[in-house]
Design a protein around this motif. Sequence first.
Motif, PDB file in Angstrom:
ATOM      1  N   LYS A  88       1.811  54.186  70.646  1.00  0.00           N
ATOM      2  CA  LYS A  88       2.919  53.994  69.316  1.00  0.00           C
ATOM      3  C   LYS A  88       2.963  52.355  68.420  1.00  0.00           C
ATOM      4  N   GLN A  89       3.157  51.651  69.861  1.00  0.00           N
ATOM      5  CA  GLN A  89       2.834  50.157  69.565  1.00  0.00           C
ATOM      6  C   GLN A  89       2.207  49.360  69.003  1.00  0.00           C
ATOM      7  N   ILE A  90       1.005  50.044  69.235  1.00  0.00           N
ATOM      8  CA  ILE A  90      -0.509  49.220  68.943  1.00  0.00           C
ATOM      9  C   ILE A  90      -0.112  50.059  67.472  1.00  0.00           C
ATOM     10  N   ALA A  91      -0.093  51.464  67.387  1.00  0.00           N
ATOM     11  CA  ALA A  91      -0.334  51.799  66.038  1.00  0.00           C
ATOM     12  C   ALA A  91       0.677  50.776  65.103  1.00  0.00           C
ATOM     13  N   VAL A  92       1.898  50.477  65.188  1.00  0.00           N
ATOM     14  CA  VAL A  92       2.329  50.030  64.433  1.00  0.00           C
ATOM     15  C   VAL A  92       2.101  48.942  63.802  1.00  0.00           C
ATOM     16  N   LEU A  93       1.579  48.176  64.513  1.00  0.00           N
ATOM     17  CA  LEU A  93       0.353  46.696  64.221  1.00  0.00           C
ATOM     18  C   LEU A  93      -0.811  46.610  62.828  1.00  0.00           C
ATOM     19  N   ASP A  94      -0.770  46.734  61.859  1.00  0.00           N
ATOM     20  CA  ASP A  94      -1.914  46.041  60.933  1.00  0.00           C
ATOM     21  C   ASP A  94      -2.481  45.144  61.444  1.00  0.00           C
ATOM     22  N   THR A  95      -3.316  45.576  62.177  1.00  0.00           N
ATOM     23  CA  THR A  95      -3.711  44.305  62.852  1.00  0.00           C
ATOM     24  C   THR A  95      -4.952  43.765  61.986  1.00  0.00           C
ATOM     25  N   GLU A  96      -5.883  44.382  60.345  1.00  0.00           N
ATOM     26  CA  GLU A  96      -6.784  43.698  59.656  1.00  0.00           C
ATOM     27  C   GLU A  96      -5.914  43.167  58.945  1.00  0.00           C
ATOM     28  N   GLN A  97      -5.058  43.579  58.417  1.00  0.00           N
ATOM     29  CA  GLN A  97      -4.265  42.456  57.343  1.00  0.00           C
ATOM     30  C   GLN A  97      -3.561  41.304  58.433  1.00  0.00           C
ATOM     31  N   VAL A  99      -4.744  39.717  60.608  1.00  0.00           N
ATOM     32  CA  VAL A  99      -6.206  39.149  61.313  1.00  0.00           C
ATOM     33  C   VAL A  99      -6.294  37.990  59.661  1.00  0.00           C
ATOM     34  N   SER A 100      -6.749  38.870  58.502  1.00  0.00           N
ATOM     35  CA  SER A 100      -6.484  38.292  57.139  1.00  0.00           C
ATOM     36  C   SER A 100      -5.718  37.606  57.176  1.00  0.00           C
ATOM     37  N   GLU A 101      -4.111  37.370  57.310  1.00  0.00           N
ATOM     38  CA  GLU A 101      -3.067  36.316  57.215  1.00  0.00           C
ATOM     39  C   GLU A 101      -3.633  35.314  58.550  1.00  0.00           C
ATOM     40  N   TRP A 160       1.099  35.227  67.052  1.00  0.00           N
ATOM     41  CA  TRP A 160       0.493  35.677  66.113  1.00  0.00           C
ATOM     42  C   TRP A 160      -0.987  36.083  66.262  1.00  0.00           C
ATOM     43  N   THR A 161      -1.737  35.185  66.942  1.00  0.00           N
ATOM     44  CA  THR A 161      -2.445  35.449  67.786  1.00  0.00           C
ATOM     45  C   THR A 161      -2.809  35.812  69.615  1.00  0.00           C
ATOM     46  N   SER A 162      -1.772  35.254  69.609  1.00  0.00           N
ATOM     47  CA  SER A 162      -1.215  35.992  71.111  1.00  0.00           C
ATOM     48  C   SER A 162      -0.764  37.816  71.551  1.00  0.00           C
ATOM     49  N   ILE A 163      -0.470  38.365  70.049  1.00  0.00           N
ATOM     50  CA  ILE A 163       0.181  39.599  69.641  1.00  0.00           C
ATOM     51  C   ILE A 163      -1.407  40.167  69.621  1.00  0.00           C
ATOM     52  N   ASN A 313     -13.219  21.009  69.396  1.00  0.00           N
ATOM     53  CA  ASN A 313     -12.215  20.349  68.492  1.00  0.00           C
ATOM     54  C   ASN A 313     -11.726  21.799  67.623  1.00  0.00           C
ATOM     55  N   ASN A 314     -12.468  22.687  67.358  1.00  0.00           N
ATOM     56  CA  ASN A 314     -12.357  24.017  66.162  1.00  0.00           C
ATOM     57  C   ASN A 314     -12.268  25.574  66.846  1.00  0.00           C
ATOM     58  N   SER A 315     -11.663  25.662  68.360  1.00  0.00           N
ATOM     59  CA  SER A 315     -11.750  26.132  69.067  1.00  0.00           C
ATOM     60  C   SER A 315     -11.052  26.910  69.339  1.00  0.00           C
ATOM     61  N   TRP A 316      -9.540  26.619  67.923  1.00  0.00           N
ATOM     62  CA  TRP A 316      -8.249  27.152  68.023  1.00  0.00           C
ATOM     63  C   TRP A 316      -8.745  28.554  66.777  1.00  0.00           C
ATOM     64  N   LYS A 317      -9.712  28.256  66.064  1.00  0.00           N
ATOM     65  CA  LYS A 317      -9.984  28.869  65.039  1.00  0.00           C
ATOM     66  C   LYS A 317     -10.758  30.586  65.368  1.00  0.00           C
ATOM     67  N   LEU A 318     -11.207  30.362  67.417  1.00  0.00           N
ATOM     68  CA  LEU A 318     -11.736  31.659  67.799  1.00  0.00           C
ATOM     69  C   LEU A 318     -10.417  32.162  68.268  1.00  0.00           C
ATOM     70  N   LYS A 319      -9.598  32.041  68.294  1.00  0.00           N
ATOM     71  CA  LYS A 319      -8.600  33.030  68.480  1.00  0.00           C
ATOM     72  C   LYS A 319      -7.939  34.565  67.819  1.00  0.00           C
ATOM     73  N   ARG A 320      -8.167  33.937  66.116  1.00  0.00           N
ATOM     74  CA  ARG A 320      -8.510  35.262  65.545  1.00  0.00           C
ATOM     75  C   ARG A 320      -9.986  35.715  65.313  1.00  0.00           C
ATOM     76  N   ASN A 321     -10.740  35.530  65.843  1.00  0.00           N
ATOM     77  CA  ASN A 321     -12.158  36.246  65.775  1.00  0.00           C
ATOM     78  C   ASN A 321     -12.583  37.127  66.767  1.00  0.00           C
ATOM     79  N   LEU A 322     -11.449  38.912  65.986  1.00  0.00           N
ATOM     80  CA  LEU A 322     -11.603  39.812  66.916  1.00  0.00           C
ATOM     81  C   LEU A 322     -13.064  40.280  67.620  1.00  0.00           C
ATOM     82  N   ALA A 323     -13.941  40.237  66.829  1.00  0.00           N
ATOM     83  CA  ALA A 323     -15.290  39.779  66.677  1.00  0.00           C
ATOM     84  C   ALA A 323     -16.174  39.656  67.831  1.00  0.00           C
ATOM     85  N   LEU A 324     -15.682  37.758  68.158  1.00  0.00           N
ATOM     86  CA  LEU A 324     -15.956  37.710  69.583  1.00  0.00           C
ATOM     87  C   LEU A 324     -15.196  38.280  71.033  1.00  0.00           C
TER      88      LEU A 324
END
Length: 368
Positions: A88-97, A99-101, A160-163, A313-324
């Motif tokens: 139920k908790q997972i269903a509440v989170l709009d993952t796509e939105q 990630v876009s943010e 939010w990337t941790s979430i 130095n750009n490794s931080w960007k991968l925290k939002r890369n769910l495809a990876l």
Amino acid sequence: MKDFNYWSKLDQSDKLGEFSSDTIGLLWLKTKSIVRKELIAEFVNENNIHLTETGLSKQFIELFNLFCKNPKGSHVLLDKYIKEKNKKQIAVLDTEQLVSELYRLKNFEWGGDYKNSLDKYLISKYVKVIKSYETLISKFEAEINFAVQGYVLNSWYNHWTSILIEHLFKSHPSVLPTVGQIRNVDFFINDIPFDLKVTYLPVEYIKNKRKEKGLPVEFTYLKKKAIEAGISFNKKANESDISYEIIEKMKERNDAFCNSVLKGIKNEKLLILEEAKENPQILAKWLYENQGEMRFGSENRLFLVIVDTTDFNNSWKLKRNLALLSPVIKTYLDSFHSKKSKDLKLSFKYKGKPQEFTAFSDIIFAIK
């Protein structure tokens, strides 16, 4: 006797190792996961359990003691409730939105040298240095606002990337989440409690490994090679800014000498990364032994080490890369049952503390 108080004292002293190998200890942790006013009320109602106590702390004890009468059945009951609650908790989170943010953040700049200690930075740089009220006011627009904005944006991104990453774990069938927060436990994998730590290949770890290999300090080497190449740089800037300036100018120069320097540094980092992948417990032990004193802990930790090999130095960007991240995490969890306890167990010491600590730990590498 391993009663409620026994496990409570172990938890308070951060000695979580015994919980991992004791079914009653695990029962204590899982019970703690639902000890929230709304959760415990819902749980006892759904399972026709009557509690005589009304206060949460006493309900915790009463419920745990009830569970101990039938540990195996109680584990099944708790696992079922927790997994249903997690869905139920997972269903509440709009993952796509979400990630876009997160992709709207283009630069990861703290705005100062304080990293995660904004208060210390502001006090040491402004409060204790500037005597003039007018001067202090003048610093807001040019410096303080920028520092605060950087801190808030980066903290927002990290949270939010941790979430999102936690949800990737909690969605897997071998993972039992904690529906209510438990200090030092994010979830259980095959009944082993873990605290998830998302990090990068630490700069200090790379420095130490370079030293072990007899390689020069990267910063010193960069400055030396910049001088040899006739590249000027601001010698009064901090180490991070100087390194950035030299590297960018070498990229722009794009000649054989500069390309060789940059390629050599990159290859040395890649070698250190490969060695860490081959023997992850060495890096895990280093991470335990070099954690900050204020955040010291000896709990079981699962490290997710994220590395962009094209630009560390750009490794931080991968925290939002769910495809990876998603397939890497799924592959690890799918094969977790084949891991042996002795391979996960490590011992470490920490400066200023006389005892030796033990914990279950592992590393997942997400590499681009």
